[in-house]
Design an enzyme around this catalytic site. Structure first.
Site, mmCIF file in Angstrom:
data_model
loop_
_atom_site.group_PDB
_atom_site.id
_atom_site.type_symbol
_atom_site.label_atom_id
_atom_site.label_comp_id
_atom_site.label_asym_id
_atom_site.label_seq_id
_atom_site.Cartn_x
_atom_site.Cartn_y
_atom_site.Cartn_z
ATOM 1 N N HIS A 73 0.836 -1.197 0.000
ATOM 2 C CA HIS A 73 0.000 0.000 0.000
ATOM 3 C C HIS A 73 0.873 1.249 0.000
ATOM 4 O O HIS A 73 1.975 1.263 0.569
ATOM 5 C CB HIS A 73 -0.974 0.007 1.183
ATOM 6 C CG HIS A 73 -0.340 -0.016 2.539
ATOM 7 N ND1 HIS A 73 0.082 1.129 3.192
ATOM 8 C CD2 HIS A 73 -0.056 -1.039 3.386
ATOM 9 C CE1 HIS A 73 0.575 0.815 4.376
ATOM 10 N NE2 HIS A 73 0.504 -0.496 4.517
ATOM 11 N N ASP A 75 -0.131 4.319 1.135
ATOM 12 C CA ASP A 75 -0.518 5.318 2.127
ATOM 13 C C ASP A 75 0.178 5.082 3.462
ATOM 14 O O ASP A 75 0.712 3.998 3.733
ATOM 15 C CB ASP A 75 -2.043 5.322 2.318
ATOM 16 C CG ASP A 75 -2.578 3.967 2.765
ATOM 17 O OD1 ASP A 75 -2.114 2.934 2.230
ATOM 18 O OD2 ASP A 75 -3.459 3.926 3.641
ATOM 19 N N ASP A 105 6.449 0.884 7.214
ATOM 20 C CA ASP A 105 5.057 0.593 6.870
ATOM 21 C C ASP A 105 4.522 1.618 5.866
ATOM 22 O O ASP A 105 3.868 2.565 6.247
ATOM 23 C CB ASP A 105 4.219 0.605 8.150
ATOM 24 C CG ASP A 105 2.786 0.161 7.936
ATOM 25 O OD1 ASP A 105 2.498 -0.476 6.908
ATOM 26 O OD2 ASP A 105 1.944 0.468 8.798
ATOM 27 N N GLU A 137 -5.075 1.581 2.519
ATOM 28 C CA GLU A 137 -5.034 0.386 3.358
ATOM 29 C C GLU A 137 -5.194 0.734 4.826
ATOM 30 O O GLU A 137 -5.792 -0.030 5.596
ATOM 31 C CB GLU A 137 -3.705 -0.343 3.132
ATOM 32 C CG GLU A 137 -3.595 -1.698 3.834
ATOM 33 C CD GLU A 137 -3.022 -1.636 5.247
ATOM 34 O OE1 GLU A 137 -3.044 -2.658 5.950
ATOM 35 O OE2 GLU A 137 -2.547 -0.535 5.660
ATOM 36 N N GLU A 138 -4.677 1.895 5.224
ATOM 37 C CA GLU A 138 -4.672 2.256 6.638
ATOM 38 C C GLU A 138 -6.049 2.647 7.165
ATOM 39 O O GLU A 138 -6.215 2.817 8.372
ATOM 40 C CB GLU A 138 -3.682 3.402 6.884
ATOM 41 C CG GLU A 138 -2.219 3.073 6.564
ATOM 42 C CD GLU A 138 -1.603 2.104 7.553
ATOM 43 O OE1 GLU A 138 -2.328 1.599 8.429
ATOM 44 O OE2 GLU A 138 -0.391 1.856 7.449
ATOM 45 N N GLU A 162 4.180 -6.155 3.863
ATOM 46 C CA GLU A 162 4.110 -5.518 5.180
ATOM 47 C C GLU A 162 5.341 -5.906 6.012
ATOM 48 O O GLU A 162 5.968 -6.947 5.775
ATOM 49 C CB GLU A 162 2.839 -5.963 5.917
ATOM 50 C CG GLU A 162 1.545 -5.511 5.272
ATOM 51 C CD GLU A 162 1.155 -4.085 5.639
ATOM 52 O OE1 GLU A 162 1.930 -3.423 6.364
ATOM 53 O OE2 GLU A 162 0.081 -3.644 5.200
ATOM 54 N N HIS A 349 3.269 2.846 12.737
ATOM 55 C CA HIS A 349 2.339 3.748 13.425
ATOM 56 C C HIS A 349 2.969 4.391 14.654
ATOM 57 O O HIS A 349 2.256 4.792 15.578
ATOM 58 C CB HIS A 349 1.049 3.012 13.820
ATOM 59 C CG HIS A 349 0.337 2.370 12.676
ATOM 60 N ND1 HIS A 349 -0.948 1.860 12.790
ATOM 61 C CD2 HIS A 349 0.687 2.157 11.393
ATOM 62 C CE1 HIS A 349 -1.328 1.345 11.628
ATOM 63 N NE2 HIS A 349 -0.348 1.518 10.765
#
Length: 376
Positions: A73, A75, A105, A137-138, A162, A349
């Protein structure tokens, strides 16, 4: 490439003040992959304007299906400037680490894949090779839900990059985010009968949802996971505006993590059953709304060929994961699917997100070897 990708904001967030388009990242990847000889398809999402998926494909003559797809992903999550010690959009090297938003990530994965491909003669491929880059995706996983826009996408195997420390992940729980909204009636606090207190109704709702937590533990079990049952978390609650007013509105956000194979409709039915009595006592006051469409759980057979290949190349045995990915949507294409990439999910994150530099070269070599074994 890594530095340029990190420098481009591509935040996805349910709060519009944070949300940005991922188109600049898609365009950058398209340019690099096209230079390597890939054909490029870019699809603007039907259900998310301003967000885009990219599919780069190299299909040898006579090989219309099969092969390998490397997916990820584009984003990132939002960032907290007060907790980052440097600009999250400037890649910084320090103490054997690369810091920046998306380093682990997972923007770095695309840079690693493209670098690995630079030393691969694509003319030697006997099976198709695909690079998939998705949007959002997030948050909603809107990009992964629209893969049918690429009608020719039929790989045998898929690897979602990932950050797993190059350990093949073969199962994870699903993800559901729901809002419970209570609409009462305001009034003066000196006379409770003058209104309908939304906080008091929410108390009854939470009592019933706590019962669901216990029911999850009693009815469902999967030893693959450290927490072997579905979970229900109370994540946020908002209600009322003054101590001397009867609260007219209260909202609760909950997060549920169903086990692989669980019927999502059954879970919603369980909630409806539990809340039926509260709804009957307060007609029209209780409303359950999806904050995004549910993501089902995912499982790949541990004996699948892609699991064997990945374990042999990395030396790492297959493992479950606690977090959620796009794997169930990619797997729905009909391909054996695993989650595996460099970096550690513990850094995702987080302020000052980073990846260890010494992980990069081994991961590139393993990805390069996987491409050769599957496609050559």
């Amino acid at each position: 490439m890594y530095r340029e990708l990190v420098a481009i904001p591509s935040v996805s967030c349910l709060d519009p003040s944070w949300d940005t388009s991922n188109k600049p990242v898609i365009d950058k990847l398209a340019t690099w992959l096209e230079c390597l000889g890939f054909q490029i398809d870019i699809h603007e999402l039907d259900h998310q304007a301003g967000k885009f998926n990219l599919l780069a494909h190299y299909i040898p003559e006579g090989a219309e299906s099969g092969g390998l797809m490397l997916a990820g992903h584009t984003d990132t999550v939002p960032w907290d400037e007060g907790r980052w010690t440097q600009d999250p959009f400037k890649l910084r090297e320090d103490n054997g680490r690369l810091y920046g938003l998306g380093t682990a990530d997972m923007k770095g994965f695309f840079a690693f894949v493209i670098e690995a491909l630079r030393s691969t003669d694509l003319r030697q491929l006997k099976k198709p090779l695909y690079i998939l880059a998705t949007a959002d995706e997030e948050t909603t996983m809107a990009g992964a839900r629209e893969l049918d826009a690429f009608g020719h996408l039929k790989p045998d195997f898929a690897v979602i990059g990932e950050p797993t420390s190059m350990t093949p992940v073969v199962t994870h729980k699903g993800h559901m985010t729901e809002a419970v909204r209570i609409t009462g009636k305001s009034g003066h606090s000196s006379n409770p009968a003058a209104g309908i207190n939304a906080i008091e109704i929410m108390h009854d709702v939470i009592t019933e949802l706590r019962g669901i937590q216990k029911e999850f533990q009693q009815r469902y079990h999967d030893d693959a996971f450290e927490v072997p049952y579905p979970t229900l978390n109370f994540g946020a609650i908002h209600g009322g505006d003054a101590a001397n007013r009867i609260c007219a509105c209260c909202e609760l956000h909950i997060d549920m993590r169903p086990l692989p194979g669980m019927n999502i409709s059954e879970l919603y039915g369980l909630i409806d059953h539990r809340l039926a009595e509260v709804k009957a006592r307060y007609p029209g006051a209780v409303c359950l709304e999806h904050m995004h469409e549910p993501v089902p759980g995912y499982r790949c057979d541990k004996d699948a060929e892609i699991v064997r290949l990945a374990s042999e190349l990395t030396g790492n045995a297959a493992q479950p994961a606690n977090y959620c990915t796009e794997a169930p949507f990619v797997q729905a294409l009909g391909c054996q699917t695993i989650v595996m990439g460099p970096g550690n999910i513990a850094q995702a994150h987080q302020p000052d997100e980073f990846i260890q530099i010494d992980e990069i070269a081994p991961a590139q070599n393993q990805l390069r070897a996987l491409i050769r074994q599957v496609c050559m």
